[in-house]
Design a protein around this motif. Structure first.
Motif, PDB file in Angstrom:
ATOM      1  N   LEU A  51      19.963  55.065  44.636  1.00  0.00           N
ATOM      2  CA  LEU A  51      20.501  54.045  45.273  1.00  0.00           C
ATOM      3  C   LEU A  51      21.096  52.985  44.215  1.00  0.00           C
ATOM      4  CD1 LEU A  51      20.766  52.177  47.764  1.00  0.00           C
ATOM      5  CD2 LEU A  51      18.624  51.361  47.438  1.00  0.00           C
ATOM      6  N   LEU A  67      25.330  51.462  52.205  1.00  0.00           N
ATOM      7  CA  LEU A  67      24.210  51.993  51.786  1.00  0.00           C
ATOM      8  C   LEU A  67      24.582  53.610  51.937  1.00  0.00           C
ATOM      9  CD1 LEU A  67      21.291  50.746  53.819  1.00  0.00           C
ATOM     10  CD2 LEU A  67      21.361  50.891  51.248  1.00  0.00           C
ATOM     11  N   GLU A  94      12.649  58.126  43.685  1.00  0.00           N
ATOM     12  CA  GLU A  94      13.393  58.512  45.012  1.00  0.00           C
ATOM     13  C   GLU A  94      14.420  57.732  45.114  1.00  0.00           C
ATOM     14  OE1 GLU A  94      10.326  58.360  48.144  1.00  0.00           O
ATOM     15  OE2 GLU A  94       9.875  60.506  47.531  1.00  0.00           O
ATOM     16  N   ASN A  95      14.368  56.327  44.794  1.00  0.00           N
ATOM     17  CA  ASN A  95      15.510  55.374  44.934  1.00  0.00           C
ATOM     18  C   ASN A  95      16.328  55.115  43.741  1.00  0.00           C
ATOM     19  OD1 ASN A  95      14.842  53.877  47.687  1.00  0.00           O
ATOM     20  ND2 ASN A  95      12.842  54.282  46.802  1.00  0.00           N
ATOM     21  N   GLY A 103      13.618  50.951  50.807  1.00  0.00           N
ATOM     22  CA  GLY A 103      14.845  50.960  50.545  1.00  0.00           C
ATOM     23  C   GLY A 103      15.507  49.655  50.988  1.00  0.00           C
ATOM     24  N   LEU A 107      14.823  47.760  40.294  1.00  0.00           N
ATOM     25  CA  LEU A 107      14.026  48.564  41.081  1.00  0.00           C
ATOM     26  C   LEU A 107      12.555  48.674  40.853  1.00  0.00           C
ATOM     27  CD1 LEU A 107      14.159  51.037  43.335  1.00  0.00           C
ATOM     28  CD2 LEU A 107      14.622  52.378  41.442  1.00  0.00           C
ATOM     29  N   ARG A 162      16.932  47.096  47.928  1.00  0.00           N
ATOM     30  CA  ARG A 162      18.175  46.900  47.891  1.00  0.00           C
ATOM     31  C   ARG A 162      18.751  45.390  47.628  1.00  0.00           C
ATOM     32  NH1 ARG A 162      23.479  48.393  50.703  1.00  0.00           N
ATOM     33  NH2 ARG A 162      24.374  46.681  51.817  1.00  0.00           N
TER      34      ARG A 162
END
Length: 268
Positions: free
Chosen positions: A16, A151, A12-13, A60, A44, A64
């Motif tokens: 990012l 973001l 899902e990330n 998230g 990640l 980050r």
């Protein structure tokens, strides 16, 4: 957390990682986007392994920070210049600029070397290194790059500021605009630009620096809630010249920018 949950967080990330890698590589052009993405993806995965949902921090935000930390490590590993080299560059360019102001012309390599008490080759090497466009990891701007990376949900605001910056670039005086564009958009060496314009390396560097200061003033003016609240200007032009510059930005940007850049004036 189960392995299925951990894998879901990673999948899902992943966007990012790509977003942050693209943003940083566009500003630190000596770093490969692919290298950043690889380092970020590994960060990640390790973030997902270490994440504790009971801490009350969204994944998230946690990921980050870990991703940006991995980017910083990657930049540090790829940086070609030691602190000693950067100190030599800073000292040499400072002496060159001081002599330029005192003599009213660009000093020779021998003059700079004599002032510093070093040999001419040391000065030549330092000035050559100064032309290499690599971000210093101990420079405050590096920390600003990491902290300012938006973001995805802040991308619209970032895009708006880029539009303002484009108008501000186009409003620069003609030669200054040419130099800033050549250095930062076309990524051409300062030496090549100076030869093309028939001016000294120092003259190009001074125009480039003043152009960047004007762009900073433009962004500060735009970010202020009203024109009178903007910070003290960093550019060294006269107040009249600066206001004329802001007026050109407002004219190019139309109604939306008029209120930000026309001091004490209502929107057109």
């Amino acid at each position: 957390m189960t392995r299925v949950e951990r894998n879901r967080l990673v999948v899902e990330n992943l966007p990012l990682v790509g977003f942050l890698a693209a943003e940083l590589s566009s500003r630190a052009t000596h770093i490969s986007r692919e290298d950043l993405a690889a380092a970020g993806a590994l960060a990640l995965v390790t973030a997902a392994d270490a994440f504790d949902p009971t801490m009350g921090v969204p994944f998230g935000a946690y990921a980050r920070r870990r991703i940006l930390g991995a980017f910083a490590d990657e930049m540090r590993a790829m940086d070609w210049a030691s602190r000693g080299i950067r100190r030599r560059i800073k000292e040499t360019t400072a002496v060159r600029d001081t002599l330029t102001a005192a003599l009213g012309r660009t000093p020779t390599t021998d003059e700079i070397a004599s002032t510093m008490g070093v040999d001419a080759q040391t000065v030549t090497d330092a000035l050559a290194d100064a032309e290499r466009t690599v971000i210093a990891l101990d420079d405050p701007i590096v920390h600003a790059v990491s902290s300012d990376l938006p973001l995805p949900d802040a991308a619209a605001a970032q895009g708006e500021r880029r539009e303002v910056l484009q108008h501000a670039l186009e409003a620069l005086p003609e030669r200054m605009r040419l130099i800033v564009r050549a250095v930062y958009v076309e990524e051409r060496p300062v030496k090549e630009i100076a030869a093309e314009l028939g001016v000294s390396h120092s003259a190009v560097s001074q125009q480039r620096a003043e152009g960047l200061r004007l762009l900073r003033d433009a962004l500060d003016r735009y970010d202020a809630e009203n024109p009178g609240d903007s910070p003290a200007p960093t550019s060294r032009v006269s107040d009249a010249a600066r206001e004329a510059y802001f007026t050109r930005i407002a004219a190019n940007g139309g109604r939306r920018l008029a209120g930000a850049f026309l001091k004490g004036a209502a929107a057109l």
